[in-house]
Scaffold this active site. Structure first.
Site, PDB file in Angstrom:
ATOM      1  N   ARG A  65      -0.025  -0.914  -0.053  1.00 58.49           N
ATOM      2  CA  ARG A  65      -0.016   0.010   0.163  1.00 58.49           C
ATOM      3  C   ARG A  65       1.116   1.817   0.263  1.00 58.49           C
ATOM      4  O   ARG A  65       0.950   1.680  -0.344  1.00 58.49           O
ATOM      5  CB  ARG A  65      -0.797   0.051   1.223  1.00 58.49           C
ATOM      6  CG  ARG A  65      -2.207  -0.966   1.249  1.00 58.49           C
ATOM      7  CD  ARG A  65      -2.489  -1.620   2.059  1.00 58.49           C
ATOM      8  NE  ARG A  65      -1.770  -2.377   2.984  1.00 58.49           N
ATOM      9  CZ  ARG A  65      -1.290  -3.485   2.248  1.00 58.49           C
ATOM     10  NH1 ARG A  65      -2.681  -4.632   1.382  1.00 58.49           N
ATOM     11  NH2 ARG A  65      -0.393  -4.721   2.216  1.00 58.49           N
ATOM     12  N   THR A  66       1.820   1.169   1.238  1.00 60.30           N
ATOM     13  CA  THR A  66       2.904   2.977   0.761  1.00 60.30           C
ATOM     14  C   THR A  66       3.160   3.356   0.146  1.00 60.30           C
ATOM     15  O   THR A  66       2.873   4.356  -0.895  1.00 60.30           O
ATOM     16  CB  THR A  66       3.606   2.716   3.022  1.00 60.30           C
ATOM     17  OG1 THR A  66       3.138   2.221   3.244  1.00 60.30           O
ATOM     18  CG2 THR A  66       3.593   4.133   2.678  1.00 60.30           C
ATOM     19  N   LYS A  94      26.226  -3.696  -0.774  1.00 55.41           N
ATOM     20  CA  LYS A  94      27.049  -3.678  -1.375  1.00 55.41           C
ATOM     21  C   LYS A  94      27.629  -3.077  -0.760  1.00 55.41           C
ATOM     22  O   LYS A  94      28.972  -2.812  -0.882  1.00 55.41           O
ATOM     23  CB  LYS A  94      28.129  -3.667  -3.547  1.00 55.41           C
ATOM     24  CG  LYS A  94      27.762  -3.768  -3.982  1.00 55.41           C
ATOM     25  CD  LYS A  94      27.693  -3.838  -5.243  1.00 55.41           C
ATOM     26  CE  LYS A  94      25.966  -3.390  -6.098  1.00 55.41           C
ATOM     27  NZ  LYS A  94      26.662  -1.849  -7.143  1.00 55.41           N
ATOM     28  N   ARG A 115      10.965   3.248   3.408  1.00 60.00           N
ATOM     29  CA  ARG A 115      10.761   2.422   3.984  1.00 60.00           C
ATOM     30  C   ARG A 115      11.923   1.771   4.655  1.00 60.00           C
ATOM     31  O   ARG A 115      13.029   2.428   3.707  1.00 60.00           O
ATOM     32  CB  ARG A 115       9.861   1.946   4.342  1.00 60.00           C
ATOM     33  CG  ARG A 115       9.445   0.786   4.663  1.00 60.00           C
ATOM     34  CD  ARG A 115       8.591  -0.634   4.309  1.00 60.00           C
ATOM     35  NE  ARG A 115       6.668   0.740   4.819  1.00 60.00           N
ATOM     36  CZ  ARG A 115       5.758  -0.221   4.682  1.00 60.00           C
ATOM     37  NH1 ARG A 115       5.572  -1.571   4.493  1.00 60.00           N
ATOM     38  NH2 ARG A 115       4.668   0.804   5.017  1.00 60.00           N
ATOM     39  N   HIS A 143       4.495   6.046  11.267  1.00 68.14           N
ATOM     40  CA  HIS A 143       3.913   5.554   9.852  1.00 68.14           C
ATOM     41  C   HIS A 143       3.065   6.586   9.902  1.00 68.14           C
ATOM     42  O   HIS A 143       1.658   6.550   9.639  1.00 68.14           O
ATOM     43  CB  HIS A 143       3.396   4.169   9.807  1.00 68.14           C
ATOM     44  CG  HIS A 143       3.468   3.741   8.335  1.00 68.14           C
ATOM     45  ND1 HIS A 143       3.588   4.919   7.201  1.00 68.14           N
ATOM     46  CD2 HIS A 143       2.659   2.248   7.318  1.00 68.14           C
ATOM     47  CE1 HIS A 143       2.678   4.406   5.644  1.00 68.14           C
ATOM     48  NE2 HIS A 143       2.568   2.755   6.853  1.00 68.14           N
TER      49      HIS A 143
END
Ligand code: CP
Length: 317
Positions: A65-66, A94, A115, A143
């Protein structure tokens, strides 16, 4: 003809242009109210306000969703997106630092949503760049854009947010969507009922913060005791990925399930919300109920994120 912008809306828009969204802590109660008014103005807006602008989507953790709603919001305002949905395909694999990844994104984008599994990562990203940075979820911490869409959904469903009794059910230890929304509702003076297994109680420091603000809250392990008094039931998933001990997850994973029999105990207008994804904590038979608001939340996420992107980029309709 849309209503003219109020002085409070214009002042807030000017204040947040070019800034970051890292935590709900940064908003006053009045700013939260004004933000919801501004979001409402973006219903049905598809103007190319962000044409030529690029959203950098740096997702170091899975999301449906986000990520998709931010990308949809950007594209619906005429902008475009680049980034990654899996840190393993970025140079993080890396050994590149978060700081350097953000500095690179700064070369290619105009605004960033991030995120990350680590608490505080969004703040680090915001410090690494002068571009606006939006926290799309940092570990078990915050959030904030989910909170705005949750508040917006409550407002649209109930006509008000303040004065409602809101219950939180499930994983209150690790659930960042719950943490942010509890903080915002605490600011707005709502009564809160916290329902969780003992092992997944809201952390002590968060309870202390509620006490410092004079927030009225109660706690129980019994869902059915809590439900009859609630105006909103905010269900959360047990966050398997945040448990150090898999056996601990096994012990609590099926503690609660909200099904139609639970609604029989509730007020007729009680709204059932969930940030999603769900696992077993909401039975699919509830989906057709007019009291189920979780898919509506996901849809409202696009409107909320359109408003935020436009505000942060200083581009208003
Ligand atoms: N509500 C939410 O954050 O969902 P995603 O994890 O799918 O983005």
């Amino acid at each position: 003809m849309p209503a003219a912008w109020t002085d409070a809306q214009v002042e807030l828009a000017q204040r947040v242009a070019g800034s970051d969204v890292v935590s709900v802590r940064q908003w006053t109660p009045q700013e939260l109210r004004t933000l919801l008014e501004i979001v409402e103005r973006f219903e049905g807006i598809h103007d190319p306000l962000l044409q030529g602008k690029v959203l950098g989507v740096l997702f170091f953790e899975p999301s449906t969703r986000t990520r998709l709603s931010f990308e949809s919001a950007m594209m619906r305002l005429g902008g475009s997106c680049l980034g990654f949905a899996d840190a393993q395909i970025s140079s993080t694999s890396k050994g590149e630092s978060l700081w350097d990844t953000v500095r690179m994104a700064e070369c290619y984008c105009d605004i960033i949503v991030i995120r990350h599994p680590r608490e505080g990562a969004a703040r680090v990203a915001a410090e690494a760049t002068a571009l606006p940075v939006v926290n799309g979820g940092d570990g078990a911490n915050q959030h904030p854009t989910q909170t705005l869409l949750d508040l917006y959904t409550i407002h649209r469903r109930k006509g008000v947010v303040e004065g409602l009794k809101v219950g939180f059910l499930g994983d209150l230890k690790y659930g960042r969507a719950a943490h942010s929304l509890i903080e915002a509702l605490g600011k707005l003076g709502n009564d809160l009922v916290l329902v969780s297994p003992q092992a997944l109680r809201l952390p002590r420091r968060r309870l202390d913060e509620l006490d410092e603000r004079g927030v009225r809250w109660t706690e129980t392990t019994e869902m059915l005791d809590a439900v009859p008094a609630l105006d909103v039931l905010y269900v959360t998933r047990i966050q398997q990925e945040r448990f150090g001990d898999p056996l601990e997850y096994e012990r609590v994973k099926n503690t609660y399930q909200v099904d139609l029999s639970v609604l029989d105990r509730a007020k007729p207008g009680m709204v059932v919300m969930h940030p999603l994804p769900r696992v077993t904590e909401i039975h699919p038979s509830l989906d057709a109920s007019p009291q189920a608001a979780y898919f509506e939340q996901a849809r409202n996420g696009v409107t909320v994120r359109k408003a935020l992107l436009a505000l942060l980029m200083g581009a208003l309709p």
